[in-house]
Design a protein around this motif. Structure first.
Motif, short mmCIF file in Angstrom:
data_model
loop_
_atom_site.label_atom_id
_atom_site.label_comp_id
_atom_site.label_asym_id
_atom_site.label_seq_id
_atom_site.Cartn_x
_atom_site.Cartn_y
_atom_site.Cartn_z
N ASN A 190 0.81 -1.22 0.00
CA ASN A 190 0.00 0.00 0.00
C ASN A 190 0.84 1.27 0.00
O ASN A 190 0.30 2.37 0.15
CB ASN A 190 -0.93 0.00 1.22
CG ASN A 190 -1.96 -1.09 1.14
OD1 ASN A 190 -2.70 -1.19 0.19
ND2 ASN A 190 -1.99 -1.95 2.16
N GLY A 191 2.15 1.13 -0.17
CA GLY A 191 2.98 2.31 -0.20
C GLY A 191 4.43 2.00 0.11
O GLY A 191 4.83 0.84 0.23
N VAL A 201 11.71 6.29 0.68
CA VAL A 201 10.90 7.47 0.36
C VAL A 201 11.82 8.64 0.03
O VAL A 201 11.60 9.38 -0.94
CB VAL A 201 9.94 7.81 1.52
CG1 VAL A 201 9.15 9.08 1.19
CG2 VAL A 201 9.00 6.65 1.80
N TYR A 205 9.25 11.45 -6.20
CA TYR A 205 8.35 11.57 -5.04
C TYR A 205 7.04 12.28 -5.39
O TYR A 205 5.96 11.82 -5.03
CB TYR A 205 9.06 12.30 -3.90
CG TYR A 205 8.14 12.52 -2.71
CD1 TYR A 205 7.84 11.47 -1.86
CD2 TYR A 205 7.55 13.76 -2.47
CE1 TYR A 205 6.97 11.65 -0.78
CE2 TYR A 205 6.70 13.96 -1.40
CZ TYR A 205 6.41 12.90 -0.56
OH TYR A 205 5.55 13.08 0.49
N SER A 208 3.39 10.67 -4.95
CA SER A 208 2.55 11.17 -3.86
C SER A 208 1.44 12.08 -4.34
O SER A 208 0.40 12.22 -3.69
CB SER A 208 3.41 11.93 -2.85
OG SER A 208 3.91 13.13 -3.42
N LEU A 267 4.98 6.95 2.31
CA LEU A 267 4.42 7.44 1.06
C LEU A 267 3.28 6.50 0.67
O LEU A 267 3.51 5.42 0.13
CB LEU A 267 5.49 7.46 -0.05
CG LEU A 267 5.22 8.30 -1.30
CD1 LEU A 267 6.48 8.38 -2.16
CD2 LEU A 267 4.07 7.76 -2.15
N PRO A 268 2.03 6.85 1.00
CA PRO A 268 0.93 5.98 0.63
C PRO A 268 0.71 5.96 -0.88
O PRO A 268 0.46 7.00 -1.49
CB PRO A 268 -0.28 6.59 1.37
CG PRO A 268 0.15 7.88 1.94
CD PRO A 268 1.61 8.06 1.71
N ALA A 269 0.85 4.80 -1.47
CA ALA A 269 0.62 4.62 -2.91
C ALA A 269 0.48 3.14 -3.17
O ALA A 269 1.37 2.38 -2.81
CB ALA A 269 1.77 5.19 -3.73
N GLN A 275 0.59 -0.49 -4.90
CA GLN A 275 1.70 -1.02 -5.70
C GLN A 275 1.47 -0.84 -7.19
O GLN A 275 2.41 -0.57 -7.93
CB GLN A 275 1.95 -2.49 -5.37
CG GLN A 275 3.17 -3.04 -6.10
CD GLN A 275 3.73 -4.27 -5.45
OE1 GLN A 275 3.76 -4.38 -4.22
NE2 GLN A 275 4.19 -5.23 -6.24
N ILE A 280 2.71 2.50 -8.10
CA ILE A 280 4.17 2.55 -8.11
C ILE A 280 4.71 1.96 -9.41
O ILE A 280 5.60 2.53 -10.05
CB ILE A 280 4.73 1.79 -6.89
CG1 ILE A 280 4.29 2.47 -5.59
CG2 ILE A 280 6.25 1.69 -6.95
CD1 ILE A 280 4.59 1.69 -4.34
N PHE A 328 -7.77 3.37 3.95
CA PHE A 328 -7.02 4.13 2.95
C PHE A 328 -7.96 5.06 2.19
O PHE A 328 -9.06 4.65 1.80
CB PHE A 328 -6.31 3.19 1.98
CG PHE A 328 -5.18 2.44 2.61
CD1 PHE A 328 -3.96 3.07 2.81
CD2 PHE A 328 -5.33 1.12 3.00
CE1 PHE A 328 -2.90 2.38 3.39
CE2 PHE A 328 -4.28 0.43 3.58
CZ PHE A 328 -3.06 1.06 3.78
N GLY A 362 5.33 -2.26 2.69
CA GLY A 362 6.22 -1.11 2.60
C GLY A 362 7.66 -1.42 2.94
O GLY A 362 8.58 -1.05 2.19
#
Length: 523
Positions: free
Chosen positions: A44-45, A51, A60, A64, A97-99, A101, A104, A226, A311
């Motif tokens: 999830n990030g 980061v 970044y 983000s 850094l919430p993102a 996968q 990403i 989230f 993470g």
């Protein structure tokens, strides 16, 4: 035609490595067996040191969606479902850094494409054989089978790595078969959620803070709302493996009831999927016997897996890729100093073993039983001490890693990830992170008279970018730094005007990391 490098695996680690190689002027080819990026929810990030690393590559803001540099979590985090009071620290190393996968992967694939990387989806590695000067790989695609010749091959193809198996590299470790983790996207009663804090109050149990795992005598529970997605609910239980039937919300509700001792009404998730509903039995903690077999390398889960995924796992794997990228590119261009490629395993095995310890320690501290509860009570007392919190925060972030740069009595920054600082240059004010986005070695001269920048050249000096600047008041006590492409400090000085011994150390560092190997002599 021979390809510079074949990267097996088009996930985050493989794509990051492809970007690093391309930045250094190499021509990698990425083979990904899936015909399209997976939409399956996974990590999830990003968490920790990586980061800051993606900021040093200009990624970044893309990931983000926010302008400006990353900011550390300076309030609260968790270790083994116990609180880490980060406010005790002068400076927190824990960045998040919430993102998801898939995002990403999307950003890294876009960046790789911008850099000219060739990505072949639906292409699967079937075999490889190594010679003295190349690796031959057999590949299967939907319409054909073919061979590729490459100078090097890198396995970024996950825990079940075909690359690792074909290279005969063992994967020793431990398999746990007592734990079962259940995870689901689900709705919870709106009236049970505090709109201000996001905390979930479960009648009969109490308050559960969002994103912070909870341990009870019967297992573990986590609630993660989230943004833009249904809440993610998960449990961990020991000695309750369930059945071989597909997982269901009824099974999830029963597991929550056992762990919390109270009912939590879970409804089906709304919105577009894909949604998580899974049951994972057991887990593995393993580290490859070696990260390199002649011209074949392993990164990420192909080299190491451990039970605390997500993470922290991407933190480890992406930094593997960044550590290897510039070294492999130097070898491809024929300018790698002796031992440079061997340093990849030396440095990254150190990081992998630290993360294995991190994972196993948390597993032990979250297990059921009164003896573990007593241990947690003692550990909780230790968490009131600043030094303990600092140690665990550094371990969580991966910022405790210090590579051996072979300098006795070195400056405290040597071997560590370069600290952020604001610099005043002739062209204006700039952050140090903005100077490292070319992935080239950097000599930063902060002395008043630029005495370091004018040091007589050493072999390898032409590969180093030199920047003279003045640092801001909050910058660390260093007047000059030599920074490797992976943003670790290879040499540093605290002298206002470095003396001859200091400058000899700089020349030694430049030659160690950037001097081309001398050609072999015949006869």
């Amino acid at each position: 035609m021979i390809t510079d490098a074949v990267i097996v695996g088009g996930g985050p680690n493989g794509l990051m490595l492809a970007c690093e190689l391309a930045l250094a002027g190499a021509r990698p080819v990425v083979l990904e067996s899936l015909p399209a990026p997976s939409a399956e929810p996974k990590a999830n990030g990003l968490l920790g040191q990586v980061v800051r690393m993606v900021d040093h590559r200009g990624l970044y803001e893309r990931l983000s969606g926010n302008p400006g540099p990353p900011q550390p979590n300076s309030a609260y985090f968790m270790f083994a479902a116990m609180g880490l009071d980060l406010s005790l620290l002068e400076e927190s190393p824990v960045y998040g850094l919430p993102a998801p996968q898939h995002r990403i992967v999307q950003v890294l694939e876009e960046r790789a494409t911008e850099l000219g990387v060739e990505i072949r989806r639906g292409h699967e590695l079937l075999g490889l054989s190594q010679g003295d000067d190349e690796v031959v790989v057999d590949v299967s695609a939907a319409d054909r089978a073919y061979r590729l010749r490459a100078r090097h091959v890198v396995g970024a193809d996950g825990a079940h790595s075909v690359t690792r198996k074909l290279s005969g590299i063992g994967f020793p470790g431990i398999t746990y078969d007592r734990r079962t983790t259940r995870t689901a996207h689900a709705t919870v009663p709106v009236e049970w959620v505090d709109p201000g804090t996001g905390a979930l109050t479960v009648p009969g149990h109490g308050t559960v803070l969002p994103f912070l795992p909870l341990r009870t005598e019967h297992g573990g529970f986590a609630y993660a709302p989230f943004p833009g997605h249904p809440p993610l609910v998960s449990t961990t239980e020991w000695d309750r493996p369930g059945t071989d039937a597909p997982p269901s919300l009824d099974e999830m509700r029963a597991s929550v009831r056992r762990v919390l001792g109270a009912d939590l009404p879970l409804g089906p998730p709304g919105g577009e999927g894909p949604h998580v509903l899974r049951r994972l039995k057991g887990g593995n903690t393993r580290v490859a016997e070696r990260f390199r077999d002649r011209r074949v390398f392993l990164v990420g889960d192909a080299a190491h897996v451990y039970t605390a995924g997500g993470g922290p796992g991407l933190n480890l794997g992406l930094q593997d890729a960044i550590n290897l990228g510039w070294k492999l590119a130097a070898a491809i261009h024929g300018i790698a100093p002796p031992g440079l490629l061997d340093s990849y395993e030396t440095e990254r095995r150190q990081a992998a073993l630290r993360m294995v310890m991190y994972s196993q320690a948390q597993a032990a501290l979250t297990a059921p039983g009164s003896d573990v509860t007593a241990l947690r009570e003692l550990f909780g007392e230790l968490l009131g001490h600043r030094d303990t919190v600092q140690h665990l925060a550094d371990l969580t972030a991966g910022s405790d890693i210090r590579y051996d740069m072979a300098f006795p009595d070195a400056h405290p920054l040597v071997g560590r990830f370069v600290p952020e600082m604001e610099l005043r240059t002739p062209g204006g004010t700039v952050r140090l992170a903005e100077l490292t986005r070319t992935a080239r070695p950097l000599l930063l001269d902060l002395t008043e008279d630029a005495s370091v920048a004018g040091v007589p050249a050493a072999e390898g000096w032409d590969r180093v970018d030199i920047v003279t600047a003045r640092s801001g008041p909050a910058s660390p006590a260093a007047t000059a730094l030599l920074v490797r492409p992976d943003c670790y400090v290879a040499w540093a000085s605290a002298s206002p005007r470095p003396d001859p011994a200091d400058l000899d150390g700089l020349r030694t560092a430049v030659q160690k990391w950037f001097r081309p190997a001398e050609p072999a002599r015949s006869g």
